[in-house]
Write a protein that holds these residues in place. Structure first.
Motif, short mmCIF file in Angstrom:
data_model
loop_
_atom_site.label_atom_id
_atom_site.label_comp_id
_atom_site.label_asym_id
_atom_site.label_seq_id
_atom_site.Cartn_x
_atom_site.Cartn_y
_atom_site.Cartn_z
N TYR A 205 -3.28 1.86 -1.28
CA TYR A 205 -2.87 0.47 -1.45
C TYR A 205 -3.58 -0.38 -0.40
O TYR A 205 -4.19 0.16 0.55
CB TYR A 205 -1.35 0.32 -1.30
N CYS A 206 -3.52 -1.69 -0.56
CA CYS A 206 -4.12 -2.63 0.39
C CYS A 206 -3.02 -3.22 1.27
O CYS A 206 -1.96 -3.63 0.76
CB CYS A 206 -4.86 -3.75 -0.34
N THR A 227 4.07 -4.35 -3.12
CA THR A 227 3.52 -3.02 -3.40
C THR A 227 4.61 -1.97 -3.36
O THR A 227 4.65 -1.06 -4.20
CB THR A 227 2.42 -2.69 -2.37
N ALA A 228 5.51 -2.06 -2.37
CA ALA A 228 6.60 -1.09 -2.27
C ALA A 228 7.52 -1.17 -3.48
O ALA A 228 7.94 -0.15 -4.03
CB ALA A 228 7.38 -1.33 -0.99
N GLN A 229 7.82 -2.37 -3.92
CA GLN A 229 8.69 -2.51 -5.10
C GLN A 229 8.01 -1.96 -6.35
O GLN A 229 8.66 -1.37 -7.22
CB GLN A 229 9.05 -3.98 -5.28
N LEU A 266 -1.91 2.03 -6.09
CA LEU A 266 -0.77 1.14 -6.35
C LEU A 266 -1.21 -0.28 -6.70
O LEU A 266 -0.44 -1.03 -7.32
CB LEU A 266 0.15 1.10 -5.12
N ASP A 267 -2.41 -0.67 -6.30
CA ASP A 267 -2.88 -2.03 -6.61
C ASP A 267 -3.45 -2.12 -8.02
O ASP A 267 -3.64 -3.22 -8.53
CB ASP A 267 -3.93 -2.47 -5.60
N ALA A 268 -3.75 -0.97 -8.62
CA ALA A 268 -4.34 -0.98 -9.96
C ALA A 268 -3.39 -0.46 -11.01
O ALA A 268 -3.70 -0.52 -12.21
CB ALA A 268 -5.62 -0.14 -9.98
#
Length: 308
Positions: A205-206, A227-229, A266-268
């Motif tokens: 993740y970023c 991101t965590a959610q 997680l960002d994609a």
């Protein structure tokens, strides 16, 4: 200085009034020229008296306009000179204030210097009394004596220069001392909100600064809230209160490969597609069937089974 300000204000007001009169005079001249031109083009050229009158109107209007222009030129010079005098008066006042301030500072320095030298000498003498059995005290005494002598010599030159500076500032031979501008302390930017989750799978993740981070399976990871959610919603992570955290945390012992194919980005990661809504059949909807609950009725079913 107030007198100079009054003069500048008065000249500026007079300039506005003359500018308005010039506009009116220009309009009068334009109308006089137009009237003369129309008469010359379509009027009675034999009426010399009328022609002379029109020419006189043009001459008078042109003379009036020229007079106003001359007055505006002179007024501009007067205003420039008045503004120069006002600026000079302001500078004189500023220089006098700066010179007085510096004079007071020099007096304070000159008054404090003898006391400082006397106290330094007294301290050096006291340290010298114990220097025969304490080496460091002797070193301090020597330092104070050497420093005091240098300061006393330097003060003779420094005070002479400082005492001459106020008069030089008043006379314009010395720049006005300016206060040192202190740079404002930049306030730290508030940190982006983060959230810690227990990772059920390894993921990338970023962070809020845009740097790529890696979170190992069965480890706690702090990441942006969004991101965590997303990780919690996808089942990639669990809350810190999850009972599996107490059993599995750190079980892999740091054995991770960030480039492994099973590492989730997680960002994609995409949101799960929603199932399309299925409309009921038109015939069944129009039939208006009623559901009857027959669960309470006793039923007996006989099944014939061939026997061999």
């Amino acid at each position: 200085m107030q007198q100079h300000e009054t003069i500048v204000t008065s000249l500026a007001k007079r300039g506005e009034q003359l500018a308005a009169k010039r506009a009116a005079a220009q309009d009068t001249l334009d109308r006089a020229i137009t009237g003369r031109q129309q008469t010359l083009l379509s009027g009675d050229l034999g009426d010399q008296r009328a022609l002379d009158k029109l020419q006189a109107n043009v001459d008078a209007a042109a003379s009036a306009l020229a007079g106003i222009d001359d007055a505006l030129v002179i007024l501009a010079h007067q205003k420039t000179e008045a503004e120069r005098q006002l600026g000079a008066e302001r500078e004189r006042i500023e220089r006098a204030s700066a010179a007085d301030k510096l004079h007071k500072q020099v007096v304070a320095i000159e008054a404090a210097l003898p006391g400082y030298l006397a106290q330094s000498k007294a301290l050096a003498d006291a340290l010298s009394d114990v220097s025969h059995f304490h080496f460091e005290s002797g070193q301090m005494a020597g330092f104070l004596q050497n420093t005091g002598s240098q300061i006393e010599i330097a003060a003779n030159f420094t005070l002479a220069e400082l005492k001459a500076m106020p008069d030089a500032i008043r006379q314009g031979r010395q720049p006005i001392p300016r206060e040192v501008a202190t740079a404002p302390v930049p306030l730290p930017e508030p940190a982006s909100p983060t959230m810690t989750a227990f990772m059920l799978r390894s993921a990338r993740y970023c962070d809020p600064d845009g740097r790529r981070r890696f979170a190992g399976q069965w480890e706690d990871a702090t990441m942006p809230v969004a991101t965590a959610q997303r990780a919690l919603g996808k089942g990639i992570a669990a809350p810190l209160t999850d009972p599996r955290r107490a059993q599995l945390r750190g079980a892999r012992g740091g054995d991770f490969d960030p480039k492994a194919p099973d590492v989730v980005d997680l960002d994609a990661v995409a949101e799960p597609p929603t199932a399309p809504k299925i409309e009921p059949d038109t015939v069944l909807r129009e039939a208006n069937f009623t559901v009857i609950d027959r669960s309470a009725e006793a039923r007996t079913i006989e099944i014939e089974v061939p026997r061999t």
